[in-house]
Structures are given as structure tokens and as C-alpha cells.
Write an enzyme that holds these catalytic residues in place. Structure first.
Site, mmCIF file in Angstrom:
data_model
loop_
_atom_site.group_PDB
_atom_site.id
_atom_site.type_symbol
_atom_site.label_atom_id
_atom_site.label_comp_id
_atom_site.label_asym_id
_atom_site.label_seq_id
_atom_site.Cartn_x
_atom_site.Cartn_y
_atom_site.Cartn_z
ATOM 1 N N ASN A 9 3.587 34.473 3.797
ATOM 2 C CA ASN A 9 2.850 33.752 2.211
ATOM 3 C C ASN A 9 3.861 32.359 2.309
ATOM 4 O O ASN A 9 5.147 32.490 2.215
ATOM 5 C CB ASN A 9 3.698 34.806 1.101
ATOM 6 C CG ASN A 9 3.639 33.936 -0.114
ATOM 7 O OD1 ASN A 9 3.040 33.160 -0.499
ATOM 8 N ND2 ASN A 9 4.422 34.619 -1.196
ATOM 9 N N LYS A 11 3.547 30.098 0.143
ATOM 10 C CA LYS A 11 3.877 29.672 -1.031
ATOM 11 C C LYS A 11 3.835 27.970 -1.081
ATOM 12 O O LYS A 11 2.663 27.563 -0.496
ATOM 13 C CB LYS A 11 5.601 29.897 -1.314
ATOM 14 C CG LYS A 11 5.943 31.379 -0.918
ATOM 15 C CD LYS A 11 7.051 31.458 -1.563
ATOM 16 C CE LYS A 11 7.376 33.133 -1.297
ATOM 17 N NZ LYS A 11 8.984 33.607 -1.777
ATOM 18 N N HIS A 96 2.572 38.221 -7.498
ATOM 19 C CA HIS A 96 3.757 37.992 -6.939
ATOM 20 C C HIS A 96 4.818 37.722 -8.078
ATOM 21 O O HIS A 96 4.255 37.017 -9.138
ATOM 22 C CB HIS A 96 3.574 36.636 -5.953
ATOM 23 C CG HIS A 96 4.962 36.475 -5.191
ATOM 24 N ND1 HIS A 96 6.009 36.054 -5.724
ATOM 25 C CD2 HIS A 96 5.108 36.623 -3.873
ATOM 26 C CE1 HIS A 96 7.198 35.789 -4.819
ATOM 27 N NE2 HIS A 96 6.556 36.290 -3.457
ATOM 28 N N GLU A 98 7.135 35.472 -8.506
ATOM 29 C CA GLU A 98 7.136 33.974 -8.907
ATOM 30 C C GLU A 98 6.011 33.782 -9.834
ATOM 31 O O GLU A 98 6.069 32.972 -10.790
ATOM 32 C CB GLU A 98 7.027 33.153 -7.604
ATOM 33 C CG GLU A 98 8.291 33.368 -6.697
ATOM 34 C CD GLU A 98 8.205 32.935 -5.193
ATOM 35 O OE1 GLU A 98 7.257 32.521 -4.978
ATOM 36 O OE2 GLU A 98 9.273 33.402 -4.721
ATOM 37 N N GLU A 168 8.342 44.355 -3.272
ATOM 38 C CA GLU A 168 9.153 43.011 -3.089
ATOM 39 C C GLU A 168 10.268 43.107 -4.014
ATOM 40 O O GLU A 168 9.996 42.622 -5.020
ATOM 41 C CB GLU A 168 8.422 41.686 -3.208
ATOM 42 C CG GLU A 168 7.292 41.476 -1.955
ATOM 43 C CD GLU A 168 6.832 40.119 -1.765
ATOM 44 O OE1 GLU A 168 6.914 39.637 -0.714
ATOM 45 O OE2 GLU A 168 6.668 39.286 -2.856
ATOM 46 N N GLY A 174 13.874 35.448 -0.706
ATOM 47 C CA GLY A 174 14.276 34.023 -0.598
ATOM 48 C C GLY A 174 15.751 34.154 -0.589
ATOM 49 O O GLY A 174 16.460 33.119 -0.890
ATOM 50 N N SER A 214 13.241 38.427 2.292
ATOM 51 C CA SER A 214 14.107 38.283 3.367
ATOM 52 C C SER A 214 13.939 38.921 4.701
ATOM 53 O O SER A 214 14.830 39.343 5.333
ATOM 54 C CB SER A 214 15.781 38.413 2.917
ATOM 55 O OG SER A 214 15.847 37.379 1.666
HETATM 56 P P1 PGA Z 1 11.118 35.699 1.644
HETATM 57 O O1 PGA Z 1 9.898 35.813 0.471
HETATM 58 O O2 PGA Z 1 10.540 36.211 2.839
HETATM 59 O O3 PGA Z 1 11.296 34.183 1.833
HETATM 60 O O4 PGA Z 1 12.162 36.342 1.040
HETATM 61 C C1 PGA Z 1 8.805 36.974 0.359
HETATM 62 C C2 PGA Z 1 7.805 36.791 -0.655
HETATM 63 O O5 PGA Z 1 8.186 36.305 -1.628
HETATM 64 O O6 PGA Z 1 6.731 37.247 -0.262
#
Ligand code: PGA
Length: 252
Positions: A9, A11, A96, A98, A168, A174, A214
Site C-alpha cells: 500500500n 499511500k 483503511h 486512514e 490492521e 506506521g 509495521s
Molecule cells: P505500515 O502501514 O506498514 O507502514 O505500518 C500498513 C498499512 O497502513 O497498510
């Protein structure tokens, strides 16, 4: 046997040139060194059409990170599921945290998006997961169940076969803080059990449930060794070919 998957992903990272370069590098590497799992890269909308031109999607499939909750028309700035599909993409990430958190995407909006994605022949990577506060209050199971009920449990069993679930935990995205393999396995098994309650064992056994938050080459082998963890949805570590390949190789 359900599909093992490593999905990136990206982003809101990488301009068009850098994105094309990364996709080319992954395409070449994976075509000469075939992965033991399905690989997907989900990119910003603007990359899709260019990357679809050269990507061997039998080895590395392409997806978007979002699509509109409306079919077409006067929705300035939006990109419909039909448009995503017309680029050659096969997947779309929906739900997601976000998008839920920063852009106010409610379960009802997500339900519309899922229906439109499926109607247009896209497969959906549907994200669920609790906040730190919810985890500390022991509400994680309740939260993920409500997220599934709110946006995808309205689907028929046939439709649901086009859903990949990504668990997630928001506190792990992140942050460098990964759920332990045991914590992740516990909730993945719970998620599979509620899919089984809704759609039966056969569908539940065929549903891929990815872990995200992560995830990196160093912790992927331990996570992926768990029976109910079928791969990962990778943010930060999908932005460099070597990092992403390290996670894909965890299936070897
Ligand atoms: P990350 O993000 O691996 O940077 O923690 C995962 C995601 O939000 O899909």
C-alpha cells in the site's frame, strides 16, 4: 488452500516517475525469481494506467487505494470503481483506517464503495482494526466484528469470495509497533470464526486474512507462520524493492 498474499500500500508516496521505476524493478525481480505467494501493489490513482502497461499481472497484480462511493457523474475530483477497473487494475483497498479517520468514511459509505467495486469486477482488500484505546479496553473483537457487519456482511457468499480481509490495528500502522504474532493470530482466528458463522466453514477457510501494521522482513516470517495469518498489507516497507522482496521471501 486459501491464497497467501503480500500486498503493498504505497499511500500518498512517490511521484509518477519514481512509482514506475519501483514497479519496473519489482516486475523484473519477481519475474526472474517467482514468488511463493500472490503479490499485489496498490498505488495512487495516477500511477495505475502507466504501470498496468508493463506489469505482468499473473505474477504481480495491480490495485488502487480507494474508489468513489458513487457510480459516475458530478463528483469533482472523485475516481469511480469503473475508472479504476478500466486502467487494468484488479484490486482496490477499502476501509483503511486512514480513510475512515481522516476522510470520514463511515460503514455506510464503505458499503457503497464495496458494492461498486465488486459490480465493476474489482477484488476488495477490506481493512479493519481497532485503535489503541479500544485495544486497551479489550474491545478489539467487538470493533472488527462491527466493521465487517457494517460494510461487507451484507454480501452474498458468492460476492464475499472477492473480499480479502486485512486486519490492521491502528496502533501498529506506521508506528514501528507490531502486534505480536500471538496477538495477531488470536484476532485473525476470531475474524475467521465470524466469517464462518456468517458464510460457513468453506468460505471462511478460503478467505485470505492479511496482517498490516509495521510488518517488515524481520517480523514477517513469525507472523506468516501462524495458521490464520495469510500474508501482509505493507505500507512503509513496500516503498523499496529490497524491503518488499524481503517480506515476499518470508513465504519461501
Ligand atoms: P505500515 O502501514 O506498514 O507502514 O505500518 C500498513 C498499512 O497502513 O497498510
Amino acid at each position: 488452500m486459501r491464497k497467501k498474499i503480500v500486498a503493498g500500500n504505497w499511500k500518498m508516496n512517490m511521484n509518477l516517475q519514481d512509482g514506475i521505476a519501483l514497479a519496473k524493478e519489482l516486475n523484473e525481480t519477481l519475474n526472474s525469481n517467482k514468488p511463493n505467494c500472490g503479490v499485489i501493489i496498490c498505488t495512487p490513482f495516477i500511477h495505475l494506467a502507466s504501470i498496468a502497461q508493463f506489469l505482468n499481472q499473473d505474477v504481480i497484480a495491480l490495485g488502487a487505494e480507494n474508489c468513489a462511493d458513487k457510480e459516475k457523474g458530478a463528483y469533482t475530483g472523485e475516481v469511480s470503481a469503473e475508472m479504476v477497473k478500466s486502467t487494468g487494475a484488479q484490486y482496490v483497498i477499502l476501509g483503511h483506517s486512514e480513510r475512515r479517520g481522516y476522510y470520514g468514511e463511515t460503514p455506510e459509505i464503505l458499503k457503497e464503495k464495496v458494492l461498486l467495486a465488486l459490480k465493476n469486477g474489482l477484488k476488495v482488500i477490506f481493512c479493519i482494526g481497532e485503535s489503541l484505546e479500544e485495544r486497551e479496553a479489550g474491545k478489539q473483537n467487538e470493533v472488527v466484528k462491527a466493521e465487517l457487519e457494517g460494510s461487507v456482511f451484507n454480501l452474498t457468499a458468492e460476492e464475499f469470495k472477492n473480499i480479502v480481509i486485512a486486519y490492521e490495528p491502528i496502533w501498529a500502522i506506521g508506528t514501528g509497533k507490531t502486534a505480536t504474532a500471538e496477538q495477531a493470530e488470536e484476532i485473525h482466528a476470531y475474524i475467521r470464526s465470524i466469517v464462518a458463522e456468517k458464510y460457513g466453514n468453506e468460505v471462511a477457510e478460503e478467505t485470505s486474512i492479511l496482517y498490516g501494521g509495521s510488518c517488515k522482513a524481520s517480523n514477517a516470517p513469525e507472523l506468516f507462520a501462524k495458521p490464520d495469518i495469510d500474508g501482509g498489507l505493507i505500507g512503509g516497507a513496500s516503498l523499496k524493492a529490497a524491503d518488499f522482496m524481503g517480506i515476499i521471501d518470508a513465504w519461501k
